[in-house]
Design an enzyme around this catalytic site. Sequence first.
Site, mmCIF file in Angstrom:
data_model
loop_
_atom_site.group_PDB
_atom_site.id
_atom_site.type_symbol
_atom_site.label_atom_id
_atom_site.label_comp_id
_atom_site.label_asym_id
_atom_site.label_seq_id
_atom_site.Cartn_x
_atom_site.Cartn_y
_atom_site.Cartn_z
ATOM 1 N N CYS A 1 0.808 -1.255 -0.053
ATOM 2 C CA CYS A 1 -0.086 -0.077 -0.082
ATOM 3 C C CYS A 1 0.763 1.385 -0.012
ATOM 4 O O CYS A 1 0.474 2.399 -0.229
ATOM 5 C CB CYS A 1 -0.885 -0.096 1.189
ATOM 6 S SG CYS A 1 -0.123 0.049 2.642
ATOM 7 N N HIS A 2 2.041 1.342 0.208
ATOM 8 C CA HIS A 2 2.948 2.485 0.395
ATOM 9 C C HIS A 2 3.058 2.775 -1.279
ATOM 10 O O HIS A 2 3.629 3.785 -1.250
ATOM 11 C CB HIS A 2 4.212 1.902 0.949
ATOM 12 C CG HIS A 2 5.252 0.834 0.562
ATOM 13 N ND1 HIS A 2 4.747 -0.566 0.722
ATOM 14 C CD2 HIS A 2 6.207 0.889 -0.580
ATOM 15 C CE1 HIS A 2 5.536 -1.198 0.081
ATOM 16 N NE2 HIS A 2 6.302 -0.721 -0.620
#
Length: 192
Positions: free
Chosen positions: A139-140
Site C-alpha cells: 500500500c506504500h
Amino acid sequence: MSGRGYTVFDTAVGRCGIAWGELGLLGVQLPEAREIETRRRLFRLFPDARELRPPPEIHSAIDGIAALLRGKAADLSDVRLDMTGIPPFNARVYEFTRTIPRGETMTYGEVASRLRASGAVHSVSQAIAKNPFMIIVPCHRVLEAGGYADRISANSGSISKRRLLSLEGAGSPGSKTLFDVLLPVAPPRPQG
C-alpha cells in the site's frame, strides 16, 4: 497450517510481526517504537493467535519481507492471503495493489480508475488505510494525488511510505514515479 499463530521477527527497520491461519496470512505488523507495542497490536488484532514457529509458507513470507526491508528485491506474489472478513471492494484494491511493481507508485485515483470505479477514490484510500497485509500488499506504493507519502495504515507502525519507497529505490535516477516529483534527485554540484 493449523490454527492461528503469530511470530515477531527481526528486519533492518526493527522487529515486525506476522499472523497466519489455516487459509493463509492474516496480517503483517511493521515495527512500532518498541517491540512490546508491536506485540500488543498483534494481540489486539488477533487475540486468538498463539505465538508459534511459522510454517514453511509463512517463513518464506518473513524472508521476503526482511529482504524488501533491506532494500532487496523479493517476490511475494505467491503468499496466500486470508481475506475472510475483508470487504469485497477492499479485496479488489489489495489484489490490484499487489500488481504495482517495486519502485513504482500510483495515486488513489489511478487505482480507482483501473478498478473501473473512478468515483471511488475515497473508498480506495479507506481500503489502503485498513490494509492488514503490509508489504505483501504494498500500500506504500499508492499515494494521494498530490504525492503525499507519509504514514500509512494502522499496521505501518512507525514506518512511513516515504521510507518504504526509498528502500525500493523509488525516486532514483531513471525511475519514473510520482515519488520523483516529491523528492527529486539533486543534480551534482559543480566542482571548483
